[in-house]
Scaffold this motif. Structure first.
Motif, short mmCIF file in Angstrom:
data_model
loop_
_atom_site.label_atom_id
_atom_site.label_comp_id
_atom_site.label_asym_id
_atom_site.label_seq_id
_atom_site.Cartn_x
_atom_site.Cartn_y
_atom_site.Cartn_z
N UNK A 585 4.14 -29.55 -22.36
CA UNK A 585 4.22 -29.98 -20.80
C UNK A 585 5.29 -29.42 -19.83
N UNK A 586 5.34 -29.38 -18.64
CA UNK A 586 6.45 -29.31 -17.66
C UNK A 586 7.09 -28.05 -17.83
N UNK A 587 6.68 -26.87 -18.24
CA UNK A 587 7.23 -25.75 -18.42
C UNK A 587 7.88 -24.88 -17.07
N UNK A 588 9.11 -24.93 -17.06
CA UNK A 588 9.75 -24.39 -15.84
C UNK A 588 10.77 -23.43 -16.19
N UNK A 589 10.70 -22.10 -15.51
CA UNK A 589 11.85 -21.22 -15.73
C UNK A 589 12.24 -20.78 -14.34
N UNK A 590 13.72 -20.87 -14.40
CA UNK A 590 14.40 -20.50 -13.25
C UNK A 590 15.38 -19.63 -13.35
N UNK A 591 15.63 -18.40 -12.38
CA UNK A 591 16.59 -17.44 -12.48
C UNK A 591 18.12 -18.25 -12.44
N UNK A 592 19.06 -17.64 -12.81
CA UNK A 592 20.54 -17.88 -12.71
C UNK A 592 20.73 -18.46 -11.15
N UNK A 593 20.18 -17.97 -10.39
CA UNK A 593 20.56 -18.35 -8.66
C UNK A 593 19.58 -19.68 -8.58
N UNK A 594 18.82 -20.19 -9.56
CA UNK A 594 17.98 -21.10 -9.10
C UNK A 594 16.68 -20.84 -8.68
N UNK A 595 16.38 -19.49 -8.40
CA UNK A 595 14.96 -19.15 -8.01
C UNK A 595 14.09 -19.33 -9.05
N UNK A 596 12.64 -19.87 -8.50
CA UNK A 596 11.75 -20.24 -9.73
C UNK A 596 11.11 -18.89 -10.20
N UNK A 597 10.92 -18.84 -11.25
CA UNK A 597 10.18 -17.71 -12.08
C UNK A 597 8.87 -17.97 -12.72
N UNK A 598 8.52 -19.36 -12.88
CA UNK A 598 7.56 -20.04 -13.79
C UNK A 598 7.58 -21.46 -13.64
#
Length: 835
Positions: A585-598
């Motif tokens: 559950x709660x899968x999150x991927x963010x770029x190093x600058x905080x931008x959401x990817x997934x």
């Protein structure tokens, strides 16, 4: 490939000491770089030899073989017996599909009995045949192999109080394979014999025994007369000859996980012989009809017809040092138990002392007499003995190892007692055991690891930094997870580092040794076989080349290397399980600058995910759930393979099953990724593994387990080639994957007997390597004898096709130095006579 067609650079940016202390590019990146002008005038590599410098001495026992009864390596393999389940001892207690008549077909009245009429206390079950009844044995794999004109020896223990005639036949579906034999039986148990000469060749033969009257049968046996060196109770000739052709310096036996798994008990008045008991050498010596059979850790039975006496005899026959391994009373291979039974521990220690007496004692000693009665009055000359194998309980193991070692050294101070470092090349168990072994001034430590070809190309320098004053290394098991030529190349590159460090690595053996192609529990393997043929793998050809051209000392040398053009870790993310049901559950991927990817909380569907593996995935109650707890590698992935420098968060819960769960990152495809394996190895430890072309290497490992029903917060931070891992908000560990995989490796040794310099070069890349070799002023002959192994990287040797085969040639004009173009994907040995 022509030189003008090549696009990778000809110049080199660094020089490596020995065979290579710095390293290499990703092999696939080399083709991206342009070729300089006038490439034909510039060599790719240089090798400089210093014949006046002192290198490490290489012992005669440097390379050997490791035998374990895995993949049907013993019964149905190296042990030449052709009858399976010859003593009717198979049992459902050993294997759910077994019965006492497994591999047998009965006609008429046939009953397996376990009563006071048995042959002996250890061989408890026997077959009672009614008058006019028969049994037929199917042998192993596809049937009994017989060859026209060859002799075969039949024997049986039989009992017929009122007399009976046994009619013995070799046959297949087309008819008889040899003249029928008749054996008259009368009275109590006795051994009867007959001989056959095969009139036809067949791979699907059957041995049939019919009885004219009521009779009891046990130990029904059929052996080829032509065993290795004609030994009785002997070995299958073609397999033994392939092992002998390696000229091994030692033979390690009988395992492996076979050594320290199963019940630690054996016989009790209440229950008789325990099934699945640990391997105990005393079960395996003496008359074969009195040896207790046992369940094998690898899922089938072992007759112990190939026992400790036969192992010692085989080592002697091939001119090798015997190296037996005994259990330390701490189980391994995922079982992880340690005995607290002081009496049992003392008995096993005493058994080990008895083993040394069996091997080395005079013929009038208690156990030396047993050896002599078996046919070998002269001692076998045992010098090394291993205690334990791949234990995951380091402190428990080492405490018991110390007890064994103290007892052995007190009575036999000339025996080298070998400890071990667990099942991995790194991690907390490895580090703990090595520290205990160093602190305890242990003579030798057995290391085991199975890793990807890339790992072997990266770790040529593994032993460069080992403590020269500490324990020596016995690399008892290693392989690069495949039998293709690219695997052999990677192992060859690694072996140049073993030789350079021969003052640390005194013994080394590829593992496993043998595999029946129809019964594979583990792959890769060195030698493959079926019931009528055997063939050496690509890995076998590498081992044979090194083992028969080792040399007696290292001649120091250095070589240029390949430029490193590797970039940051990149790839998508993934979720997986292994023999477990789990929920995510709660899968999150963010770029190093905080931008959401997934971002996926699974409140809807799983459309962002691609199912790439096995298993059954579905969205349930706001979680992504894998429900098949028998499935392995159930990988699902999401995201962009080009992602880099990102943070991954996952919440994971184990629902049921044997292990924990896996979170993947840097995913290119199912065979190329990293994953954090939490609760792996039967939920005994966690590790970060890297998969390259399907082969996995452990980058980081710690002991620990995962609780069922508990939700874990998992975070992975990827920056460049640095990865940091967090479990429930606490830093769990991290690594930097910045070690290049150098494809060009070399070592030079000298053969004292011939005076030859042996220049050994591995070019594990899809391009030729034009190389200048400077012999450092050594006076040599003007010609070199060249042996080359070269093939397509994915080539695999089979029964009918062996693309990886040595080719010999002569090179002229080598005095003082020369230029040589090493073929792509090649291992080349040049023997140059020194004058």
């Amino acid at each position: 490939m022509s030189r003008t067609a090549r696009t990778r650079p000809r110049t080199r940016t660094r020089t490596r000491l020995g065979t290579g202390l710095s390293a290499t590019a990703l092999l696939t990146a080399a083709a991206l770089l342009p070729a300089p002008a006038h490439a034909e005038d510039v060599t790719d590599y240089t090798i400089t030899v210093d014949p006046r410098a002192e290198g490490a001495a290489i012992g005669d026992t440097m390379y050997g073989v490791f035998f374990e009864d895995i993949n049907r390596a013993a019964d149905g393999g190296l042990y030449a017996e052709l009858v399976q389940n010859r003593s009717f001892e198979y049992s459902t207690a050993d294997n759910g599909s077994y019965t006492p008549l497994t591999s047998w077909t009965a006609g008429g009245t046939a009953e397996v009995r376990d009563d006071s009429g048995r042959l002996n206390e250890r061989n408890r079950t026997y077959l009672a045949l009614g008058a006019g009844s028969s049994v037929t044995n199917a042998g192993y794999t596809t049937g009994v192999r017989v060859e026209q004109g060859k002799r075969y020896d039949f024997s049986v223990w039989a009992r017929a109080e009122n007399g009976s005639t046994l009619t013995v036949t070799l046959e297949d579906a087309a008819g008889t394979l040899a003249n029928t034999r008749r054996v008259a039986v009368k009275g109590g148990w006795a051994r009867y014999e007959a001989a056959f000469t095969a009139t036809r060749t067949s791979n699907r033969g059957r041995l049939a025994v019919a009885s004219s009257g009521t009779a009891a049968l046990d130990m029904v046996s059929l052996f080829p007369r032509d065993t290795y060196k004609g030994q009785p109770n002997g070995l299958r000739k073609d397999l033994a000859e392939k092992i002998a052709a390696l000229k091994p310096g030692f033979v390690r036996f009988p395992g492996g996980c076979l050594v320290n798994t199963g019940s630690m008990e054996d016989y009790s008045e209440e229950s008789g012989w325990q099934r699945e008991r640990a391997y105990q050498w005393k079960d395996t010596v003496g008359p074969v009809e009195e040896r207790a059979t046992n369940a094998n850790f690898w899922g089938y039975n072992q007759s112990y017809g190939l026992g400790y006496y036969e192992y010692f005899r085989f080592a002697e026959d091939v001119g090798a040092m015997p190296l037996p391994v005994v259990p330390a009373l701490v189980t391994g291979c995922g079982q992880n138990r340690a005995t607290d039974d002081e009496e049992l521990l003392e008995r096993h220690i005493r058994d080990t002392l008895d083993l040394i007496e069996f091997a080395n004692g005079p013929a009038d000693s208690t156990w030396g007499r047993v050896r002599a009665e078996m046919g070998h009055r002269r001692p076998f000359g045992l010098t090394h003995l291993g205690v334990g194998n791949e234990e995951n309980l380091p402190r428990e193991f080492y405490a018991r190892f110390e007890r064994f070692r103290a007892a052995i050294e007190a009575e036999h101070p000339d025996i080298t007692v070998v400890s071990n470092s667990g099942p991995d090349d790194t991690g907390t168990t490895f580090d703990t055991l090595w520290q205990l072994n160093r602190d305890g001034d242990v003579d030798m430590v057995d290391e085991h690891y199975y890793n990807s070809p890339r790992w072997f190309l990266q770790n040529n320098d593994r032993y460069d930094s080992y403590d020269r004053g500490g324990p020596k290394v016995f690399l008892g098991e290693y392989a690069s997870q495949g039998n293709a030529w690219k695997n052999g190349l990677a192992e060859a590159a690694f072996m140049t580092g073993l030789e350079r460090n021969a003052d640390i690595v005194e013994l080394a053996s590829y593992a496993p040794l043998l595999a029946d192609e129809d019964h594979v529990q583990w792959s890769p393997d060195m030698i493959w076989f079926n019931n009528h043929a055997s063939w050496g793998s690509a890995n076998y050809e590498v081992q044979k080349l090194f083992m028969t051209n080792t040399g007696d000392r290292v001649v120091p040398s250095r070589a240029s290397g390949t430029p490193d053009v590797s970039g940051p870790i990149s790839g998508a993310v993934g979720l997986s399980t292994w023999a477990t049901s789990a929920a995510y559950d709660d899968v999150r991927v963010t770029a190093a600058d905080g931008a959401p990817l997934l971002s996926d909380d699974f409140s809807g569907d799983a459309s962002q995910w691609t199912h790439r593996g096995a298993g059954s995935w579905s969205v349930r109650d706001g979680q992504y759930v894998q429900t098949d707890e028998t499935a392995e590698n159930t990988l699902v992935t999401a995201g962009d393979p080009a992602w880099k420098n990102y943070d991954l968060h996952v919440r994971a819960t184990k629902r049921s099953g044997k292990e924990g769960f896996l979170v993947a990152f840097g995913v290119k495809d199912t065979g190329n990724h990293y994953w954090w394996n939490l609760g792996g190895w039967n939920n005994t430890r966690s590790a970060v593994e890297q998969a390259v072309d399907g082969g996995k290497s452990t980058l980081l490992s710690r002991a620990g387990s995962i609780e069922t029903g508990r939700a874990y917060d998992i975070d992975v931070k990827v920056r460049g080639r640095q990865v940091t891992l967090y479990l429930d908000g606490q830093e769990w560990g991290g690594f930097t994957d910045d070690k290049p995989a150098e494809p060009f490796r070399q070592v030079v040794t000298e053969d004292d007997r011939t005076g030859d310099l042996i220049v050994k070069v591995v070019n594990a890349q899809p391009a030729e390597a034009r190389t200048t070799v400077d012999l450092g002023g050594a006076r040599t002959a003007s010609t070199a004898r060249v042996t080359t192994l070269a093939a397509d990287a994915d080539a695999v040797n089979t029964e009918t096709d062996t693309p990886v085969t040595p080719v010999t040639s002569t090179l002229r004009g080598v005095s003082g130095g020369f230029t040589y173009t090493f073929p792509e994907n090649s291992v080349t040995f040049l023997r140059i006579e020194r004058r």
